[in-house]
Scaffold this active site. Structure first.
Site, PDB file in Angstrom:
ATOM      1  N   LYS A   1      -0.447  -0.387   1.059  1.00  0.00           N
ATOM      2  CA  LYS A   1      -1.404   0.222   0.126  1.00  0.00           C
ATOM      3  C   LYS A   1      -2.427   1.017   0.941  1.00  0.00           C
ATOM      4  CE  LYS A   1      -4.459  -1.047  -3.727  1.00  0.00           C
ATOM      5  NZ  LYS A   1      -5.009  -2.156  -4.527  1.00  0.00           N
TER       6      LYS A   1
ATOM      7  N   SER B   1      -5.300  -6.541  -9.358  1.00  0.00           N
ATOM      8  CA  SER B   1      -4.662  -5.318  -8.864  1.00  0.00           C
ATOM      9  C   SER B   1      -3.327  -5.467  -8.162  1.00  0.00           C
ATOM     10  CB  SER B   1      -5.618  -4.577  -7.923  1.00  0.00           C
ATOM     11  OG  SER B   1      -6.676  -4.038  -8.681  1.00  0.00           O
TER      12      SER B   1
ATOM     13  N   SER C   1      -4.709  -1.688  -9.404  1.00  0.00           N
ATOM     14  CA  SER C   1      -4.804  -0.510  -8.602  1.00  0.00           C
ATOM     15  C   SER C   1      -3.669  -0.358  -7.591  1.00  0.00           C
ATOM     16  CB  SER C   1      -6.143  -0.498  -7.861  1.00  0.00           C
ATOM     17  OG  SER C   1      -6.255  -1.621  -7.034  1.00  0.00           O
TER      18      SER C   1
END
Lengths: 479, 89, 487
Positions: C79, C178, C154
């Site tokens: 990420k 997330s 996210s």
């Protein structure tokens, strides 16, 4: 000082701690290096970095707290103080808000005439220093040096117990001496390792409640702090006398104009939005650690000074000068320990003049310049007349450059033995007096220089080795 | 809910136009209103957990990054330093 | 079956037995990326050159007979809020569009030591604020099951890439859900570990007391594998804690541990706001477990409705402080329009941040500002203590808590972006475990009538990851695999 108004001062002193590494990262904690050369992602607040607290910083803060009789909070925490400024890379400073490491302490300052006064210490807490902004005419921008970011600080906050410039001076000097005594900070104002915020208010003498205070931030010199206090005192009195009220504001001391200047009023006061630092957990200090640190604390300088005044009858100024400097105090006490018959005033005098001169010249440590053994020997020889004072100084000079020979050897080699034999000197004096009848008469007729001349002639006759005080006494006896 | 959006924006060092300001003000108000449903606590109650202790770092200095590492992301550099305007306001 | 469809545990065995080479696997992943990335858009930055270098190194080690880590040669996506040395790390924000960290996050150091193959940096909601990956400055990632729908957020790029075969595993981060919400939306396994079990050093902070890095994988075995490599106390992270070493048995298949397992089902997590299909799917999982001997109990966790407010208070407050460092001074975006310092700050932050980020910064700043601290922040923190106690009381009597992961199935791109309330309510079932720090894992249970994945969530007490993995593995064995997406 006005008769109508009391001066009330509180001082917040920031001192940089002399640890090896910074407070929240392992960067070197060192002054004066090339810009941005002792930085890392942590102290420059790069994304994703986290602080780790340096154990020594906590120990040093506690040391200062114990030396100032504070209560140590065995569990404390850190908080974020949020504001924007280019020298603050994270846009917050990690500090301590409601649970500082140390609180509710005091220290006793030494004032004129050996009076002492107790100044309360509200709290001592740890925090990180910010970087340095460099503004020069060379560039049309401000340059930022992050080296100082993350240097560990302790903030020492006094109660508003300081009530005169003299007290403020004594307090500042005492705190500085404490820091160097405990070996936790080199406390050099010129390097910025000690800075001071000054809070000043005034109140009518009859009034119990304190007046509105103004704060002067980041005063860089002790003399600046004292001048700022004096100026503020007068400024505030002038306002009150003309019927006005004091505005609570942040001001700064402007050295050039010798004035304090307003920079921020209460309405525009910074909102620091303190909240507990979520990247750090609580600081815990156990009893064992506190006891160990406590055992490392020496007798503190103000107590030493009081002891020198009371026990040795040293004049206050000398007592303070020696006591406030740990090397001078160590040399003084160790020398006395070796021979309790020594004239302490002479030891003090030697340390403050001859030896200090040498220390300042060479930047060597006092104990590197002369050992207690050598100092005690020189002084005892002067005291018993074995050598004269000037010979003593000659020997000192010799040892400083080459200490391979012993003092006794040097006295022999340089022929510095003083003639202190009363009979031998008496013969010489009688001889000189016989040859200088005119001078005797001049002296008897009021010309005091004639006495000096006679002493000089006797000294000449002994090739400078005569003990001057015995000669003087002998001359007096025979005139 | 009376939120001084202009003062708030200044505190955050962010500029927002009226439309966004209204939207954000509404969103903030909604969330804050839901807080009023949170249980009340005693004024003296503290959320400080004395058991949450950390290990401290040894005082050993290590220099692992150079000036270049530190400044290579800086938008403007002069004489080995990051630079910003001289004037504040 | 294609290589990119296989699990890490299987591929690791194949590499070590030389059935395939690490290079072959890496090439197949990049080939897959080439093929589907135009539709899925999960990557911000690709690291093909470095990936191939690592793969070759792994093959060399294996040919020499050297011992290698179980992760050696396995392609993992990262990420884009996790710092990778000398590789662009953007948080999908204009503010960091050009930021190249001079250091690796601790988890990255661990992956490199294990010779994992880092494929690239994955798209996310800007600064991890969002539940759909639509607030990314660069692009919107799509859901591999339906590219008109969001992948969740996210960690949308992390979940989508694993579901689409563009990475065998990925790292995401979870502050309010997330990892778990996108995992649920994309039909993969997502773990938010116990707070403190994985180092946050190098994770670009959103809410310091809630953020955790976690694995997103195709299977529970893979999750345990990745977790065991990246977890552990880190001297660079003072909030990290000692973690029990898990000696995970990849052959574990003893479903009998379900017998007598005490499962708590909290009614607040099955509120009216939860989609009926989701409720039904999760009830089916519960029935299945009951059939296999589990003891199901309906319980109440009364603090649950307040958890969402507490979450927004605490996370926004911390975020407002964590994001204050983005001022254009010594890294990141700096506006071109300014003549004074104040203008530089304001224009940089106004131009560099998206609206969601601005909103949360303003909310957080307001909460911490003078006069409001007690009303909001302190109250939320006191509630946090209450939520922790509630969970601890529950775990005294029960082994595990089971709930739906999210209230609704993956929604169409653009459907919720302007509705903050709706967007925020996506987090309702996930925030409590962030607030309390307990570990939580989302597992896929089935596809709904629109062929979109539905996930369910298991939660255990602090540092009980091993127990959580075991229970999850049993569920996985009972449920079987869900259908892979057809891209």
């Amino acid at each position: 000082m006005s008769n109508k108004y009391d001066l009330v001062v509180g001082l917040e002193i920031h001192a940089e701690l002399s640890t090896n590494s910074k407070i929240y990262c392992s960067c070197k904690n060192e002054f004066g290096l090339e810009v941005n050369s002792v930085c890392c992602p942590v102290c420059t607040g790069m994304p994703g970095t986290l602080p780790t607290l340096n154990k020594k910083v906590v120990e040093y803060a506690i040391k200062m707290g114990l030396a100032t009789n504070c209560k140590i909070n065995q569990i404390s925490k850190q908080d974020r103080k949020n504001y924007f400024y280019p020298d603050l890379p994270k846009a917050y400073q990690i500090s301590q808000s409601d649970i500082p490491l140390c609180e509710n302490g005091y220290l006793d300052i030494l004032l004129e005439n050996s009076k002492t006064k107790r100044i309360g210490i509200t709290r001592i807490h740890i925090e990180e220093d910010a970087g340095k902004l460099l503004k020069t005419d060379k560039f049309d921008v401000t340059l930022i040096d992050f080296n100082r970011c993350g240097v560990p600080l302790i903030e020492i906050v006094s109660e508003p117990d300081i009530r005169s410039i003299e007290e403020a001076k004594a307090y500042l000097e005492t705190i500085k001496s404490y820091l160097t005594y405990l070996n936790i900070s080199d406390a050099k104002m010129q390097e910025g390792s000690i800075r001071c915020d000054v809070n000043v208010s005034v109140k009518p003498k009859s009034e119990k409640n304190l007046g509105t205070r103004c704060e002067m931030k980041n005063v860089n010199t002790f003399s600046g702090a004292l001048k700022a206090i004096e100026y503020e005192y007068q400024r505030q009195i002038d306002i009150l006398e003309s019927g006005g009220t004091i505005k609570q504001e942040t001001r700064k001391w402007d050295e050039k104009s010798s004035k304090t200047i307003a920079i921020r009023s209460k309405e525009n006061a910074q909102d620091y939005r303190y909240f507990p630092e979520p990247d750090l957990r609580n600081i815990s200090v156990d009893d064992k650690t506190i006891q160990k640190i406590f055992s490392e604390i020496p007798e503190m300088p103000n107590h030493k000074a009081i002891r020198y005044i009371n026990n040795f009858k040293l004049p206050q100024a000398d007592a303070k000068l020696i006591a406030n400097h740990i090397q001078r105090a160590t040399l003084f006490e160790k020398t006395y320990e070796l021979n309790k018959n020594l004239d302490v005033k002479m030891i003090a005098n030697w340390i403050l003049t001859t030896i200090s001169e040498q220390v300042n010249k060479t930047s060597k440590n006092y104990l590197e310049v002369i050992t207690p053994e050598n100092l005690s020997k020189i002084i005892s020889y002067i005291q018993n007349g074995h050598i004269s004072t000037s010979s003593g100084k000659k020997i000192f000079k010799q040892i400083v450059s080459d200490n391979s020979k012993s003092i006794d050897q040097l006295i022999k080699d340089l022929g510095l033995e003083q003639i202190s034999n009363a009979d031998e000197l008496e013969n010489i004096v009688i001889k000189v007096l016989k040859e200088n009848e005119k001078s005797i008469n001049d002296y008897k007729n009021g010309k005091t220089n004639a006495f000096g001349y006679l002493v000089g002639q006797c000294m000449k006759a002994t090739k400078g080795k005569g003990n001057p005080s015995i000669i003087k006494d002998t001359i007096k006896k025979h005139i | 809910m009376n939120i001084d959006m202009i003062h708030l924006a200044k505190l955050c060092k962010i500029k927002i136009d009226n439309k966004l300001s209204e939207k954000i003000k509404n969103d903030i108000s909604k969330i804050l209103k839901s807080v009023e449903d949170l249980p009340n606590f005693d004024k003296n109650e503290s959320f400080f957990d004395p058991n949450n202790i950390m290990t401290l770092r040894d005082d050993v200095a290590k220099q692992e990054f150079t000036r270049d590492d530190i400044l290579k992301n800086a938008p403007k550099v002069k004489a080995g330093c990051a630079v910003v305007p001289k004037e504040i306001d | 079956m294609n290589l990119y469809e296989m699990s890490a545990t299987k591929l690791s065995k194949m590499i070590k037995s030389k059935e395939i080479s690490a290079l072959e696997l890496t090439n197949s992943i990049f080939s897959r990326i080439n093929s589907v990335e135009p539709k899925i858009q999960s990557y911000v930055t690709l690291c093909e050159e470095d990936a191939i270098k690592t793969a070759k190194l792994v093959d060399e080690k294996i040919s020499k007979g050297e011992k290698t880590s179980p992760l050696a040669g396995i392609p993992i996506g990262i990420k884009d809020n996790i710092c990778t040395k000398n590789i662009l790390t953007t948080c999908s924000s204009k503010m960091l569009h050009n930021f190249i960290p001079p250091y690796d996050a601790t988890v990255i150091k661990k992956l490199k030591n294990a010779n994992a193959v880092i494929t690239g940096k994955l798209n996310m909601d800007e600064f991890a604020m969002g539940s759909s990956t639509e607030t990314s400055y660069f692009k919107t990632t799509t859901n591999p099951y339906n590219t008109n729908c969001v992948p969740g957020g996210s960690s949308g790029g992390s979940a989508a890439s694993v579901a689409a075969g563009e990475a065998i595993m990925s790292l995401g981060s979870d502050t309010g859900g997330s990892i778990r919400q996108p995992a649920s939306y994309c039909g993969v396994v997502g773990l938010k570990p116990t707070y403190g079990s994985i180092s946050r050093y190098g994770l670009i902070a959103f809410a310091s007391s809630l953020d955790q890095i976690g694995p997103i994988t195709k299977s529970v075995d893979d999750s345990a594998l990745l977790y065991s490599i990246i977890s552990g106390q880190d001297p660079l992270d003072a909030t990290s804690r000692k973690v029990n070493h898990i000696d995970w048995d990849y052959n574990f298949s003893d479903i009998s541990m379900i017998k007598g397992l005490k499962i708590a089902v909290p009614e607040e997590y099955f509120s009216d706001q939860i989609d009926d299909d989701i409720k039904e799917a999760v009830f089916n999982v519960i029935k299945m477990l009951e059939k296999n001997g589990a003891k199901i109990s309906k319980i109440s966790l009364p603090s649950t409705p307040h958890a969402l407010s507490a979450y927004y208070i605490i996370s926004s407050a911390e975020a407002s402080s964590n994001l204050a460092r983005y001022d254009g001074v010594h890294y990141g975006y700096r506006s071109e329009n300014y003549s004074t310092l104040t203008e530089m700050y304001e224009n940089t932050r106004t131009e560099g941040f998206g609206n969601e980020v601005k909103a949360r910064i303003m909310l957080g700043t307001y909460i911490l500002s003078s006069g409001y601290y007690d009303t909001y922040y302190k109250r939320a923190k006191l509630l946090q203590s209450k939520i922790i106690s509630e969970f601890q009381e529950t775990f005294k009597e029960y082994d595990v808590i089971l709930t739906p992961t999210v209230p609704t199935p993956p929604f169409p791109i653009g459907a919720e972006i302007n509705d903050a309330t709706k967007m925020h309510s996506n987090d309702m079932n996930t925030v409590a475990s962030n607030i309390s720090g307990i570990p939580a894992i989302s597992l896929p249970c089935c596809l709904n009538k629109d062929a979109l994945p539905i996930g369910f969530q298991l939660m255990c007490n602090h540092f009980e990851e091993e127990k959580l993995f075991k229970i999850a593995k049993c569920c996985e064995l009972l449920i079987g695999n869900i259908k892979l997406p057809n891209i």
